[in-house]
Design a protein around this motif. Sequence first.
Motif, PDB file in Angstrom:
ATOM      1  N   PRO A  12      23.104   9.446  97.645  1.00 53.91           N
ATOM      2  CA  PRO A  12      23.979   9.595  98.804  1.00 53.91           C
ATOM      3  C   PRO A  12      23.320  10.476  99.846  1.00 53.91           C
ATOM      4  O   PRO A  12      22.529  11.357  99.539  1.00 53.91           O
ATOM      5  CB  PRO A  12      25.224  10.289  98.213  1.00 53.91           C
ATOM      6  N   ALA A  13      23.652  10.214 101.105  1.00 57.86           N
ATOM      7  CA  ALA A  13      23.095  11.034 102.180  1.00 57.86           C
ATOM      8  C   ALA A  13      23.534  12.477 102.024  1.00 57.86           C
ATOM      9  O   ALA A  13      24.607  12.777 101.504  1.00 57.86           O
ATOM     10  CB  ALA A  13      23.561  10.496 103.538  1.00 57.86           C
ATOM     11  N   GLY A  18      16.513  13.079 106.141  1.00 55.17           N
ATOM     12  CA  GLY A  18      15.682  13.030 107.317  1.00 55.17           C
ATOM     13  C   GLY A  18      14.788  14.232 107.514  1.00 55.17           C
ATOM     14  O   GLY A  18      14.048  14.285 108.488  1.00 55.17           O
ATOM     15  N   ARG A  19      14.824  15.181 106.580  1.00 55.69           N
ATOM     16  CA  ARG A  19      13.992  16.384 106.677  1.00 55.69           C
ATOM     17  C   ARG A  19      13.369  16.709 105.331  1.00 55.69           C
ATOM     18  O   ARG A  19      13.989  16.527 104.289  1.00 55.69           O
ATOM     19  CB  ARG A  19      14.820  17.591 107.128  1.00 55.69           C
ATOM     20  N   LEU A  20      12.155  17.183 105.387  1.00 47.60           N
ATOM     21  CA  LEU A  20      11.450  17.691 104.218  1.00 47.60           C
ATOM     22  C   LEU A  20      11.245  19.186 104.402  1.00 47.60           C
ATOM     23  O   LEU A  20      10.724  19.620 105.436  1.00 47.60           O
ATOM     24  CB  LEU A  20      10.097  16.985 104.078  1.00 47.60           C
ATOM     25  N   GLY A  25       4.640  28.902  99.267  1.00 47.64           N
ATOM     26  CA  GLY A  25       3.321  29.063  99.821  1.00 47.64           C
ATOM     27  C   GLY A  25       3.284  29.337 101.318  1.00 47.64           C
ATOM     28  O   GLY A  25       4.259  29.793 101.931  1.00 47.64           O
ATOM     29  N   GLU A  26       2.157  29.030 101.938  1.00 41.95           N
ATOM     30  CA  GLU A  26       1.890  29.344 103.347  1.00 41.95           C
ATOM     31  C   GLU A  26       2.917  28.733 104.295  1.00 41.95           C
ATOM     32  O   GLU A  26       3.292  29.342 105.299  1.00 41.95           O
ATOM     33  CB  GLU A  26       0.493  28.843 103.716  1.00 41.95           C
ATOM     34  N   PHE A  27       3.367  27.512 103.996  1.00 44.51           N
ATOM     35  CA  PHE A  27       4.268  26.803 104.901  1.00 44.51           C
ATOM     36  C   PHE A  27       5.726  26.868 104.436  1.00 44.51           C
ATOM     37  O   PHE A  27       6.549  26.054 104.864  1.00 44.51           O
ATOM     38  CB  PHE A  27       3.839  25.343 105.036  1.00 44.51           C
ATOM     39  N   ARG A  28       6.021  27.819 103.608  1.00 44.86           N
ATOM     40  CA  ARG A  28       7.368  27.938 103.048  1.00 44.86           C
ATOM     41  C   ARG A  28       8.438  27.945 104.142  1.00 44.86           C
ATOM     42  O   ARG A  28       8.283  28.596 105.172  1.00 44.86           O
ATOM     43  CB  ARG A  28       7.461  29.237 102.233  1.00 44.86           C
ATOM     44  N   ARG A  29       9.488  27.179 103.892  1.00 46.91           N
ATOM     45  CA  ARG A  29      10.658  27.018 104.764  1.00 46.91           C
ATOM     46  C   ARG A  29      10.395  26.157 106.005  1.00 46.91           C
ATOM     47  O   ARG A  29      11.309  25.947 106.803  1.00 46.91           O
ATOM     48  CB  ARG A  29      11.238  28.368 105.196  1.00 46.91           C
ATOM     49  N   ARG A  30       9.181  25.653 106.165  1.00 49.38           N
ATOM     50  CA  ARG A  30       8.944  24.753 107.298  1.00 49.38           C
ATOM     51  C   ARG A  30       9.689  23.443 107.071  1.00 49.38           C
ATOM     52  O   ARG A  30       9.681  22.892 105.967  1.00 49.38           O
ATOM     53  CB  ARG A  30       7.447  24.486 107.453  1.00 49.38           C
ATOM     54  N   LEU A  31      10.311  22.921 108.109  1.00 47.05           N
ATOM     55  CA  LEU A  31      11.036  21.652 108.053  1.00 47.05           C
ATOM     56  C   LEU A  31      10.240  20.588 108.792  1.00 47.05           C
ATOM     57  O   LEU A  31       9.793  20.804 109.921  1.00 47.05           O
ATOM     58  CB  LEU A  31      12.422  21.801 108.679  1.00 47.05           C
ATOM     59  N   LEU A  32      10.100  19.441 108.147  1.00 48.25           N
ATOM     60  CA  LEU A  32       9.318  18.348 108.715  1.00 48.25           C
ATOM     61  C   LEU A  32      10.156  17.076 108.738  1.00 48.25           C
ATOM     62  O   LEU A  32      10.956  16.842 107.829  1.00 48.25           O
ATOM     63  CB  LEU A  32       8.056  18.119 107.883  1.00 48.25           C
ATOM     64  N   PRO A  33       9.980  16.229 109.747  1.00 45.66           N
ATOM     65  CA  PRO A  33      10.767  14.999 109.805  1.00 45.66           C
ATOM     66  C   PRO A  33      10.344  13.994 108.739  1.00 45.66           C
ATOM     67  O   PRO A  33       9.176  13.932 108.347  1.00 45.66           O
ATOM     68  CB  PRO A  33      10.475  14.462 111.211  1.00 45.66           C
ATOM     69  N   VAL A  34      11.307  13.204 108.278  1.00 49.57           N
ATOM     70  CA  VAL A  34      11.073  12.122 107.329  1.00 49.57           C
ATOM     71  C   VAL A  34      11.558  10.831 107.973  1.00 49.57           C
ATOM     72  O   VAL A  34      12.695  10.759 108.457  1.00 49.57           O
ATOM     73  CB  VAL A  34      11.815  12.374 106.002  1.00 49.57           C
ATOM     74  N   LEU A  35      10.737   9.824 107.995  1.00 50.76           N
ATOM     75  CA  LEU A  35      11.099   8.555 108.608  1.00 50.76           C
ATOM     76  C   LEU A  35      12.256   7.908 107.841  1.00 50.76           C
ATOM     77  O   LEU A  35      12.332   7.992 106.615  1.00 50.76           O
ATOM     78  CB  LEU A  35       9.886   7.623 108.588  1.00 50.76           C
ATOM     79  N   ASP A  36      13.159   7.294 108.573  1.00 46.08           N
ATOM     80  CA  ASP A  36      14.300   6.615 107.964  1.00 46.08           C
ATOM     81  C   ASP A  36      13.856   5.269 107.412  1.00 46.08           C
ATOM     82  O   ASP A  36      13.609   4.323 108.158  1.00 46.08           O
ATOM     83  CB  ASP A  36      15.415   6.423 109.004  1.00 46.08           C
ATOM     84  N   THR A  98       3.868   9.029 110.174  1.00 47.22           N
ATOM     85  CA  THR A  98       4.681  10.246 110.164  1.00 47.22           C
ATOM     86  C   THR A  98       4.026  11.335 109.334  1.00 47.22           C
ATOM     87  O   THR A  98       4.025  12.516 109.707  1.00 47.22           O
ATOM     88  CB  THR A  98       6.089   9.938 109.627  1.00 47.22           C
ATOM     89  N   LEU A  99       3.442  10.953 108.211  1.00 46.70           N
ATOM     90  CA  LEU A  99       2.752  11.920 107.360  1.00 46.70           C
ATOM     91  C   LEU A  99       1.562  12.540 108.095  1.00 46.70           C
ATOM     92  O   LEU A  99       1.324  13.749 108.020  1.00 46.70           O
ATOM     93  CB  LEU A  99       2.323  11.240 106.063  1.00 46.70           C
TER      94      LEU A  99
END
Length: 206
Positions: A12-13, A18-20, A25-36, A98-99
């Motif tokens: 379920p949504a 839509g976010r990763l 580590g170094e990029f902890r808590r960074r949010l990245l878009p995920v393609l639908d 996107t990646l």
Amino acid sequence: MTRRRAPSHRRPASKAAGRLRIIGGEFRRRLLPVLDRPGLRPTPDRVRETLFNWLAGAPPGAQVLDLYAGTGALGLEALSRGARQAHFVEGDAAVASTLRSNLATLGANGQVTTGDVMALLDAPADAAAPYALVFLDPPFRRGLAEPSCTALEAGGWLAERAWIYLETEAELTPRVPASWILHREVRAGDSHARLYRRLSSPGDAC
């Protein structure tokens, strides 16, 4: 537990759709878009946390191969935690694009190949091989898990003592190369995750 499933197995949504989120580590808590895309979801936070706890100090300095990469959640997490470089292989051109954008956003050392995983593995190993850490999450119920494992072992893709993470449908008990020793496993929902350690010689222990 997976990054890509058939639509009938979609979760379920949620608020995180839509976010990763990178969890360590170094990029902890960074949010990245995920393609639908149908069935495309990042590997859940708790599963990634469990896996990297299993791996302990494995990622620092490692060459990483992320096959059937999808969102690239596992390879990106490894880069955040100190892996030297990651090679992502994804068949969907838009998902792969996107990646690439997410790698550029992070400034992370990774490359993305758009194409068929089995075709890649059946070709000579690339210049970055052998890989010390491999993530293998093929689409369910397409008979790809065992051939992918066989090709990884036979093609010179794996370093001695490499770690291989394999995620399959829960009902499958895959046959893997004799040199791969099961280190940890967990079942969650319709998925079964296994972490193997490759032995450099028959007398080695995990």
